[in-house]
Write an enzyme that holds these catalytic residues in place. Sequence first.
Site, short mmCIF file in Angstrom:
data_model
loop_
_atom_site.label_atom_id
_atom_site.label_comp_id
_atom_site.label_asym_id
_atom_site.label_seq_id
_atom_site.Cartn_x
_atom_site.Cartn_y
_atom_site.Cartn_z
N GLN A 12 63.81 25.43 -39.71
CA GLN A 12 64.19 26.70 -40.33
C GLN A 12 64.71 26.52 -41.75
OE1 GLN A 12 66.61 28.00 -36.67
NE2 GLN A 12 65.83 29.93 -37.48
N HIS A 40 62.07 25.80 -31.40
CA HIS A 40 61.79 25.71 -32.85
C HIS A 40 61.22 24.33 -33.20
CE1 HIS A 40 63.06 29.28 -34.99
NE2 HIS A 40 64.22 29.32 -34.37
N GLY A 74 72.73 29.45 -33.77
CA GLY A 74 71.94 28.22 -33.74
C GLY A 74 71.02 28.17 -34.94
N CYS A 93 66.67 35.83 -34.29
CA CYS A 93 66.47 34.54 -34.95
C CYS A 93 66.72 34.73 -36.45
CB CYS A 93 65.03 34.09 -34.70
SG CYS A 93 64.60 32.54 -35.52
N LEU A 94 67.40 33.78 -37.05
CA LEU A 94 67.69 33.88 -38.48
C LEU A 94 66.40 33.84 -39.31
CD1 LEU A 94 70.87 31.62 -38.76
CD2 LEU A 94 70.76 34.12 -38.77
N HIS A 119 66.08 28.35 -27.22
CA HIS A 119 65.55 28.91 -28.47
C HIS A 119 65.43 27.82 -29.55
CE1 HIS A 119 65.42 32.34 -31.52
NE2 HIS A 119 65.65 31.28 -32.28
N GLU A 120 66.50 27.04 -29.72
CA GLU A 120 66.49 26.03 -30.79
C GLU A 120 65.51 24.90 -30.48
OE1 GLU A 120 67.72 26.91 -33.51
OE2 GLU A 120 68.77 28.58 -32.59
ZN ZN Z 1 65.49 30.90 -34.26
#
Ligand code: ZN
Length: 156
Positions: free
Chosen positions: A51, A134, A46, A88-89, A130-131
């Site tokens: 991000q 964000h 995701g 998480c990226l 999670h997304e």
């Molecule tokens: Zn993330």
Amino acid sequence: MALRKIREIGEEVLTKRCKEVTKMNLRTKLLINDLFDTMYEATGVGLAAPQVGILKRIAVVDVGDGPIVLINPEIIERDGEQTGEEGCLSVPGKYGIVTRPNYVKVKTLTENMEEVVIEGEELLARALCHEIEHLDGKLYVELAEDGLHDVEDEKE
Ligand code: ZN
């Protein structure tokens, strides 16, 4: 294919509330394509617009069952509980143990700005939560029950 730079924890853009999307245009379509390209390149499941430095309520998810676009998404139902590893990226090399609902129902717009309801269980439910967080400037690290761990440590 266009890759965008993934912003990392500590950058202010990751802590801000994103703005609703009111209309689809070419610029937003390109952003969605770039989010997918950037997510797949980084082998994530995701990626949310903040991000890559864009404060719009847009995210993409693919847990292996195909691409999902989220625009102005909203969780309208949640059920059950799952506790597991999450990463998480924007927090490279780390993971944490996070408890999430095991099932969520999400109201969202498609790329054509049509309202749809999608459901997710297990990993998909986790990724959706999670997304969507964000988009409100929240990172999973706040929810990690035992702090953050290095991904490398786990492999030993
Ligand atoms: Zn993330």
